[in-house]
Structures are given as C-alpha cells and as structure tokens.
Motif scaffolding. Structure first.
Motif, mmCIF file in Angstrom:
data_model
loop_
_atom_site.group_PDB
_atom_site.id
_atom_site.type_symbol
_atom_site.label_atom_id
_atom_site.label_comp_id
_atom_site.label_asym_id
_atom_site.label_seq_id
_atom_site.Cartn_x
_atom_site.Cartn_y
_atom_site.Cartn_z
ATOM 1 N N LEU A 553 1.241 -0.768 0.084
ATOM 2 C CA LEU A 553 -0.154 -0.260 0.308
ATOM 3 C C LEU A 553 0.472 1.114 -0.124
ATOM 4 C CD1 LEU A 553 -3.056 0.866 0.121
ATOM 5 C CD2 LEU A 553 -2.311 1.113 2.293
ATOM 6 N N ARG A 554 1.997 1.125 0.958
ATOM 7 C CA ARG A 554 2.545 2.984 0.781
ATOM 8 C C ARG A 554 3.357 3.192 -0.745
ATOM 9 N NH1 ARG A 554 6.482 0.189 3.756
ATOM 10 N NH2 ARG A 554 5.252 1.242 5.975
ATOM 11 N N SER A 555 3.806 1.061 -0.881
ATOM 12 C CA SER A 555 4.162 1.684 -2.802
ATOM 13 C C SER A 555 3.283 2.232 -3.582
ATOM 14 C CB SER A 555 5.489 0.429 -3.010
ATOM 15 O OG SER A 555 4.206 -0.514 -2.852
ATOM 16 N N GLU A 556 2.490 2.207 -3.426
ATOM 17 C CA GLU A 556 1.328 2.501 -3.986
ATOM 18 C C GLU A 556 0.698 3.253 -4.212
ATOM 19 O OE1 GLU A 556 0.236 0.459 -7.121
ATOM 20 O OE2 GLU A 556 1.157 -0.947 -6.363
ATOM 21 N N ILE A 557 0.882 3.963 -3.293
ATOM 22 C CA ILE A 557 0.536 5.623 -3.118
ATOM 23 C C ILE A 557 1.816 6.317 -3.956
ATOM 24 C CG2 ILE A 557 -0.226 7.087 -2.128
ATOM 25 C CD1 ILE A 557 -1.604 4.860 0.011
ATOM 26 N N SER A 558 1.173 7.302 -4.518
ATOM 27 C CA SER A 558 2.208 8.517 -5.731
ATOM 28 C C SER A 558 2.762 9.315 -4.474
ATOM 29 C CB SER A 558 1.666 8.812 -6.724
ATOM 30 O OG SER A 558 1.224 9.479 -6.379
ATOM 31 N N ARG A 559 3.842 10.114 -4.862
ATOM 32 C CA ARG A 559 4.503 10.518 -3.426
ATOM 33 C C ARG A 559 3.804 11.977 -3.776
ATOM 34 N NH1 ARG A 559 11.599 10.804 -4.158
ATOM 35 N NH2 ARG A 559 11.619 8.750 -3.475
ATOM 36 N N ASP A 560 2.632 12.519 -5.046
ATOM 37 C CA ASP A 560 1.954 13.313 -5.263
ATOM 38 C C ASP A 560 1.237 13.516 -4.766
ATOM 39 O OD1 ASP A 560 4.497 15.143 -6.784
ATOM 40 O OD2 ASP A 560 2.706 14.527 -8.636
ATOM 41 N N ALA A 561 0.492 12.331 -4.073
ATOM 42 C CA ALA A 561 -0.564 11.905 -3.721
ATOM 43 C C ALA A 561 -0.404 11.937 -2.344
ATOM 44 C CB ALA A 561 -1.514 10.928 -4.046
ATOM 45 N N VAL A 562 0.700 11.697 -1.761
ATOM 46 C CA VAL A 562 1.207 11.371 -0.022
ATOM 47 C C VAL A 562 0.965 13.314 0.089
ATOM 48 C CG1 VAL A 562 2.324 10.860 1.489
ATOM 49 C CG2 VAL A 562 1.676 9.167 -0.624
ATOM 50 N N ALA A 563 1.515 14.542 -0.743
ATOM 51 C CA ALA A 563 2.512 15.516 -0.680
ATOM 52 C C ALA A 563 1.248 15.983 -0.165
ATOM 53 C CB ALA A 563 3.040 16.003 -1.713
ATOM 54 N N ARG A 564 -0.171 16.270 -1.077
ATOM 55 C CA ARG A 564 -0.899 16.593 -1.490
ATOM 56 C C ARG A 564 -2.225 16.369 0.323
ATOM 57 N NH1 ARG A 564 -1.734 15.346 -6.382
ATOM 58 N NH2 ARG A 564 -2.775 13.123 -6.648
ATOM 59 N N GLN A 565 -2.142 15.002 0.572
ATOM 60 C CA GLN A 565 -2.594 14.241 1.332
ATOM 61 C C GLN A 565 -2.546 15.331 2.900
ATOM 62 O OE1 GLN A 565 -5.565 13.337 1.232
ATOM 63 N NE2 GLN A 565 -6.006 11.824 3.307
ATOM 64 N N ILE A 566 -0.856 14.910 2.758
ATOM 65 C CA ILE A 566 0.053 15.708 4.192
ATOM 66 C C ILE A 566 -0.190 17.162 4.381
ATOM 67 C CG2 ILE A 566 2.428 15.803 5.311
ATOM 68 C CD1 ILE A 566 3.167 13.308 4.234
ATOM 69 N N ALA A 567 -0.238 17.577 2.780
ATOM 70 C CA ALA A 567 -0.467 19.179 2.685
ATOM 71 C C ALA A 567 -2.293 19.374 3.759
ATOM 72 C CB ALA A 567 -0.469 19.940 2.269
ATOM 73 N N ALA A 568 -2.990 19.038 3.366
ATOM 74 C CA ALA A 568 -4.068 18.965 3.980
ATOM 75 C C ALA A 568 -4.957 18.558 4.985
ATOM 76 C CB ALA A 568 -5.645 17.904 3.085
ATOM 77 N N ILE A 569 -3.791 17.449 5.819
ATOM 78 C CA ILE A 569 -3.602 17.703 6.971
ATOM 79 C C ILE A 569 -3.131 18.288 8.190
ATOM 80 C CG2 ILE A 569 -2.891 15.436 9.325
ATOM 81 C CD1 ILE A 569 -2.965 13.422 7.059
ATOM 82 N N GLU A 570 -2.032 19.037 7.933
ATOM 83 C CA GLU A 570 -0.994 19.947 8.272
ATOM 84 C C GLU A 570 -1.887 21.025 8.833
ATOM 85 O OE1 GLU A 570 1.583 19.725 9.827
ATOM 86 O OE2 GLU A 570 3.073 18.422 8.768
ATOM 87 N N GLN A 571 -3.198 21.571 7.567
ATOM 88 C CA GLN A 571 -4.120 22.468 7.635
ATOM 89 C C GLN A 571 -5.232 22.352 8.415
ATOM 90 O OE1 GLN A 571 -5.180 23.662 3.702
ATOM 91 N NE2 GLN A 571 -6.520 25.689 4.226
ATOM 92 N N ARG A 572 -5.295 21.304 8.771
ATOM 93 C CA ARG A 572 -6.711 20.684 9.266
ATOM 94 C C ARG A 572 -6.884 20.642 10.964
ATOM 95 N NH1 ARG A 572 -7.902 16.355 6.524
ATOM 96 N NH2 ARG A 572 -7.105 14.757 8.119
ATOM 97 N N HIS A 573 -4.687 20.505 11.075
ATOM 98 C CA HIS A 573 -5.121 20.503 12.494
ATOM 99 C C HIS A 573 -4.215 21.781 13.302
ATOM 100 C CE1 HIS A 573 -5.808 16.548 11.467
ATOM 101 N NE2 HIS A 573 -5.341 15.709 12.930
ATOM 102 N N ALA A 574 -3.643 22.389 11.562
ATOM 103 C CA ALA A 574 -2.887 23.911 12.532
ATOM 104 C C ALA A 574 -3.241 25.313 12.742
ATOM 105 C CB ALA A 574 -2.113 24.777 11.609
ATOM 106 N N ALA A 575 -4.321 24.938 12.902
ATOM 107 C CA ALA A 575 -5.715 26.145 13.692
ATOM 108 C C ALA A 575 -5.984 25.327 14.733
ATOM 109 C CB ALA A 575 -6.458 26.230 12.669
ATOM 110 N N GLY A 576 -6.270 24.092 15.472
ATOM 111 C CA GLY A 576 -7.033 23.882 16.536
ATOM 112 C C GLY A 576 -5.439 23.794 17.407
ATOM 113 N N LEU A 577 -4.282 23.050 16.800
ATOM 114 C CA LEU A 577 -2.918 23.953 17.928
ATOM 115 C C LEU A 577 -2.431 24.682 17.607
ATOM 116 C CD1 LEU A 577 -0.649 20.843 16.097
ATOM 117 C CD2 LEU A 577 -1.484 20.684 18.271
ATOM 118 N N ALA A 578 -2.663 25.729 16.993
ATOM 119 C CA ALA A 578 -1.671 27.469 17.711
ATOM 120 C C ALA A 578 -3.215 27.202 18.852
ATOM 121 C CB ALA A 578 -2.587 27.831 15.736
ATOM 122 N N LYS A 579 -4.804 27.489 17.947
ATOM 123 C CA LYS A 579 -5.533 28.002 19.445
ATOM 124 C C LYS A 579 -5.158 27.240 20.836
ATOM 125 C CE LYS A 579 -10.284 28.615 20.752
ATOM 126 N NZ LYS A 579 -11.448 28.174 19.989
#
Length: 654
Positions: A553-579
């Motif tokens: 599963l790790r090898s099947e997912i492309s780096r770009d897809a992973v990067a987009r997913q990671i960015a979305a997760i970072e953005q979703r959690h950033a506001a809550g953590l900052a507050k």
C-alpha cells in the motif's frame, strides 16, 4: 339423547374452569428450545416432515374421494370428474353399510361413531378408510407413534416439557391445512360443503382414535389434567363446525344446529372466562324459550335427531343380521338434509311412515322401525316434540345441550389461541441448511414418522476468525475506485482465501465443511469458522500477509498524492493546535504571576495542565493522521475465538 362429543367438550371446559391459570398455558421455562425475547413473544418452531405431511394430506384426499364416489346423492357427472385424481384408482373398496363392516374393537367403535358425527360418514366408508390398506389407518398410526415418542421425551426432560401438547398443536394445524386443500377431491357445489364437513369429521375421528390409544399406553388416568389439555387442542369443532354451524349438515354435537347458537359469541367468551357450563346451557335454553322461530327450529332439529338415531340403529341391526336390506333408508339417512326434508311436510311424513311400515326387519330392528313410524304418525306441526315424549321446553333444553357442546369448542379454541399462535410452523427456508439442519442442531421440533421430536444436539465447538482493516476506505481512496477494488481483490481477499485453502479438509461434492469455511466477506473484513488449530495457524499467516499488504500500500501511493494528503492534514490540524498553544502560553503566564497557595494559583495550575494534555492529544492525532497518509503503521486486527458453530438465518424479501 346426548352426544358423546358434546358431553366431552363440555367436560373439558369444566376442567379448564378449575385450572384457568395453567390450562393450555405453555411455560417457556419448561421448553427445551424456544424463540422470542419475552413471555409475550414466545415462539416454538415446529416442522411437519414431508413423510408425515404426505400421510395427513393423503388420508384427507382419500377420505374426500371415498365420500364423493360412494354416495348416490352426488350426481354421476360430478363423480366422473374425480376419476382423474391421482389417488382415485387406488381407492379401497367400500361396502354399502351404515354400521361397521370389519376390524377390531377400535375400528368398529370409530365406524359406529362416524354416522353420529356426520350423516355422510358411514361405517362402510370409515372401515374402508381406517382399515387395512386405507390411508386413514396410516393417519391413526401416525398419531399413535408420534404421541408415543412425545410422551417418552417428556419423561426424560427435567422440567416435564409438554412435548405431547406441542405435537398435538402441530398435527392439528396440519389436519386443518389438509382439510382446506380438498377442492380437487370433492364434487362441485352444492355438495362440496356437505362432504367437506364429513371429511373434517373423519380426520378428527382418526386422530382421536390414535390419541386415545397413545393415552392408554401412558397408564395415566382419563382425568389426568395434562391429557385433558392435549385432548382439548385436538378440536373437532375447528375442523368441522366452527366455520358456520348451519352450513355443513353435521350432527357432531348430536343435533344439527339449524337454529344456531343464540348469543354464541357472548356465551363462548363467558365459558372461556370461567363461566359454569351448565349455566351457559341454561342461558341458551332461555334464549330459545323466548324466540318463537328459533325455538321451533330447535324442536324440529331434536325430533329429527331422535328419529335419525332410531332409524340408524334399525339399519345397523338389520345389516348385522341379514345384510344390506335397507339400502334406501341408509341413503335417506346419509343424504344432505334428506331426512329433515322428508319430515318437513305432513304428506312427506305419511309417505315415509308408510314405507317404513312396509319394510321387513329382524328382531330389535323391527321394533325400532315401528317406533320411528309411530313418531312420524303422531308428529304435529305445532308441537312436534310431543311425538318423541318431550314437551317443547324439554326439547329446547336438549338442543341447548348440543349448542353448549359447540360453544365449549369455541371457548376451548379461545383458550388454545395463545398456544396455537406460539407454535410457529417452519418450512425449512428460514435458515441455511433447511429444516433437517435446524432439527439436527436441536433448534426445531420435528413431527416425522421416525426420529426424535427435538433432537439433543451434540454441539461441536469451532474456532472463529475475524480480520478487519482499520481506515481501509480512507487509505485506499487515494488510489481511486477502480484501483481500490482491484487492490482489495488481489491483496486482501485472494491471499487470505488462498491461505485458508491450505487448511481445508472437506469434500465439496459432499457438502462437508471439514477444516474451515467462509462465513462472510464484509468489504474490508472477512469472517471464517473451522477447527481451532486451523484458525490459529491461519491467523499467523494472515498477519504475515497484512505486513506485506502494508508495504504494498505504501509503494502504490504516489509521492504527489501523499504530499497533497499531508498538506491537507497539516492545514486541518494547524488552526486547532495554534489556538490551544496560545491559550497554554497565557495560562503559563497567569500561573507564574500568581502567588503559590492562592485560589488564583490553583485555577491557573489546573487550566495549564488541561491545556497541556489537550495539546498533547491534538499533536498525537496529527501524527497518526500523517502516518496513515504516508502509508505507515497499518492498523489491522486478527481476532480468534472458540465457541458454538455460527447460525446463519435467511431473510426473504423481494
């Protein structure tokens, strides 16, 4: 003149009255198996096996054909239409007799009672049907054998399970079902209704004969409370008369109930509620006393019943002495309403009396015929009962006694209603494996020619394995629907099923589930059952497969897809953590500025600790989400348990 059936049904109601709380009450705690979630939802699954069903329905069809083919009042063209019935060619021969023609004591007793239950149920027909070669004999034997086994099983249960009562309920329901399916074996209207009632009476007669034999073998007294309950549910009224007391021409309760049963529903309900049977009979007599039309019909019915009784005895005596010399009188007695029609007018009564006077008969038969002719001659339209030595009030009370038997049957049906509803007929289509599998598992009461009623199942414990992948949908959605489906097939199901085959030791062509079997495939999970050693071995193999699945599963997912997913997760959690971090910094400042030991310091310390825990939790959630997006830390469970075999039910819905 009292009917044995009416007297017995009234006696059963009296017995129920003395035991209202227990009579026909099925106690779930005494049952070896039942369904339902409460006392009000009790369900007792029963199944009439094909061999027993064939006996009941074959006996019903044969009796209907015998009745249709051996009575002259059925038009020849109507009889000709029955020739195509599959059982017609194998019908036993019927001697034209009103009384018994052969057999032992039980058969002769049944043949004597037959004409009293219904005019068309002659002794010749009963002896042919219940004698050697007749299917009624098989029906009687079925009741004897099944009830015998039921009593034996009852004796082995710690709580004295009422197994014979369950069997009687199931067989009575099958008798009713068979009686309702007789259309092809009966002539066309108007004779079908008359002969259908006769067939219902005959089915009850055969069942009663078998039941009486089984009861005698138990050694219990006749007034045993439990035997009375079993007898109560085998209802003649439900098979013959309760559909309409004026429609079938039956004399089940001694008198044809042409005047009906006054206040029938009310009085039947009163009997079921515990009213005294003699009081109810008296209420019927009082109602007839004030109803001129109904009272007159009741008197006529009683006079005809007395006349029928005398003429029947004369015919039977003559048959026993010199054979079939009174065939014309036998046909008159058996025909639908024929005797009542002959007595309806003065001219008809004179003609019948003259014909009886001209008939020679031996011994007691001659005396009985002479008495019948005298009744016909003394019959007066206004007070017909005087011809048989009864005043109108006495005749109406006798009719009330017969109506009381009918009301007793209606009351017993009310009392049996809960038990009948709780006894649920199963066809075998309700669960995987059918009725035989359910019976073998001890989950079904089966009525069959042979075998236990409820089998004592030998439950073999099995291992159960369940494998589930957490967050499967979220993780594989990155691949797209088509790729995800192919990945599921190739990397999850196929490897696991392939591993399971290594532990399979059954034979597919014999439906042998030896070793291991698949219960269900659940999208991102799989359920299997089988030998516990096989389950443990398979669990270890699945853990190895899941480790490879994670890497794949790790090898099947492309780096770009992973990067987009990671960015979305970072953005979703950033506001809550900052507050939370901002609030934590302020709380720390407040804590530093407060004097130790003061309320302000305690509040600041508590708030700081809570915000610190919140920051840690949010950070942990962020790290887990990022790990999932990167394909790290696959969360999957393999669960193994040990217990009873799985039960698979079938829900049939269009």
């Amino acid at each position: 003149m009292r009917s044995p059936v009416a007297s017995r049904r009234l006696a059963l109601v009296a017995a129920a009255r003395s035991r209202r709380a227990e009579f026909l009450h099925v106690d779930p705690s005494k049952l070896r198996f039942s369904l339902g979630t409460s006392l009000g939802d009790l369900r007792i699954p029963v199944h009439i096996a094909p061999d027993a069903e064939a006996i009941v329905r074959g006996a019903a069809a044969e009796l209907a054909l015998l009745l249709s083919a051996n009575h002259r009042f059925v038009p020849p063209d109507a009889r000709d239409g029955l020739v195509m019935h599959e059982q017609y060619a194998a019908l036993p021969a019927v001697l034209p007799r009103l009384g018994p023609t052969s057999g032992g004591a039980a058969l002769r007793e049944a043949a004597t009672l037959g004409p009293a239950l219904h005019p068309a149920l002659t002794g010749g027909i009963v002896c042919a049907w219940m004698g050697p070669g007749g299917r009624g004999r098989s029906l009687t034997a079925l009741f004897i054998e099944v009830l015998r086994r039921a009593f034996a099983e009852m004796a082995t249960t710690p709580a004295s399970e009422p197994t014979p009562l369950l069997v009687a309920l199931a067989l009575h329901a099958e008798l009713a079902a068979a009686e309702s399916l007789l259309g092809e074996a009966l002539p066309a209207p108007p004779h079908d209704r008359y002969l259908r009632a006769a067939a219902g009476a005959g089915l009850w007669l055969a069942a009663r004969t078998g039941m009486a034999r089984a009861f005698r073998e138990t050694g219990r007294p006749e007034d045993d409370p439990f035997l009375l309950e079993v007898e109560a549910v085998l209802s003649p009224g439900a098979l013959v008369a309760l559909r309409g007391v004026r429609s079938g021409g039956d004399t089940l309760y001694g008198v044809e109930l042409t005047a009906g049963a006054p206040r029938g529903d009310e009085l039947a309900a009163a009997l079921a509620a515990g009213a005294d049977p003699d009081t109810v009979v008296g209420s019927v007599a009082q109602a007839l006393a004030v109803d001129e039309d109904g009272g007159r019909k009741a008197e006529l019915a009683v006079v005809v019943a007395h006349l029928r009784d005398a003429l029947t005895s004369a015919v039977v005596e003559t048959e026993a002495a010199v054979g079939d010399r009174l065939g014309w009188l036998r046909e008159l007695l058996a025909g639908p309403g024929a005797l009542a029609a002959a007595c309806a007018e003065e001219g008809g009564r004179r003609d019948l009396a003259r014909r009886i006077d001209d008939t020679a008969a031996p011994g007691d038969a001659a005396r009985l015929l002479a008495g019948a002719a005298q009744v016909l001659k003394e019959w007066r339209a206004r007070e017909p009962s005087l011809a048989i030595g009864l005043d109108p009030g006495m005749a109406r009370r006798e009719y009330a006694r017969a109506a009381g038997g009918y009301l007793a049957d209606a009351a017993l049906e009310r009392l049996a209603g809960r038990a009948r509803r709780a006894t649920v007929a199963r066809t075998g289509e309700e669960a995987e494996g059918g009725a035989d599998a359910e019976w073998e598992a001890g989950r079904l009461y089966r009525v069959a020619v042979q075998g236990e009623i409820l089998r004592v199942a030998q439950h073999q414990a099995l291992g159960h394995l369940f494998t589930d992948v957490k967050d499967f949908t979220r993780r594989t959605a990155l691949l797209g629907p088509a790729v995800m489906a192919e990945f599921l097939r190739s990397e999850f199901y196929r490897p696991i099923l392939g591993a399971a085959k290594k532990f399979y030791t059954g034979m597919a062509h014999l439906s042998d589930r030896g070793g291991i079997s698949v219960n269900n495939l659940l999208g991102d999970a799989i359920s299997l059952s089988g030998d516990i050693e096989a389950m443990v071995g398979l669990a270890a193999e699945i853990r190895r497969l899941l480790a490879g699945y994670e890497s794949r599963l790790r090898s099947e997912i492309s780096r770009d897809a992973v990067a987009r997913q990671i960015a979305a997760i970072e953005q979703r959690h950033a506001a809550g953590l900052a507050k939370v971090r901002g609030a934590l910094a302020l709380a720390k400042q407040e804590l530093a500025g407060a004097a130790p030991g003061t309320p302000q310091h305690a509040r600041a310390a508590a708030r700081t600790a809570w915000l610190a825990a919140m920051e840690e939790r949010l950070a942990s959630e962020r790290e887990r989400a990022l790990a999932r997006a990167r394909g790290e830390g696959l969360e999957a469970g393999v669960f193994v348990s040990f217990g009873a075999a799985p039960l698979v039910v079938i829900v049939d819905d269009d």
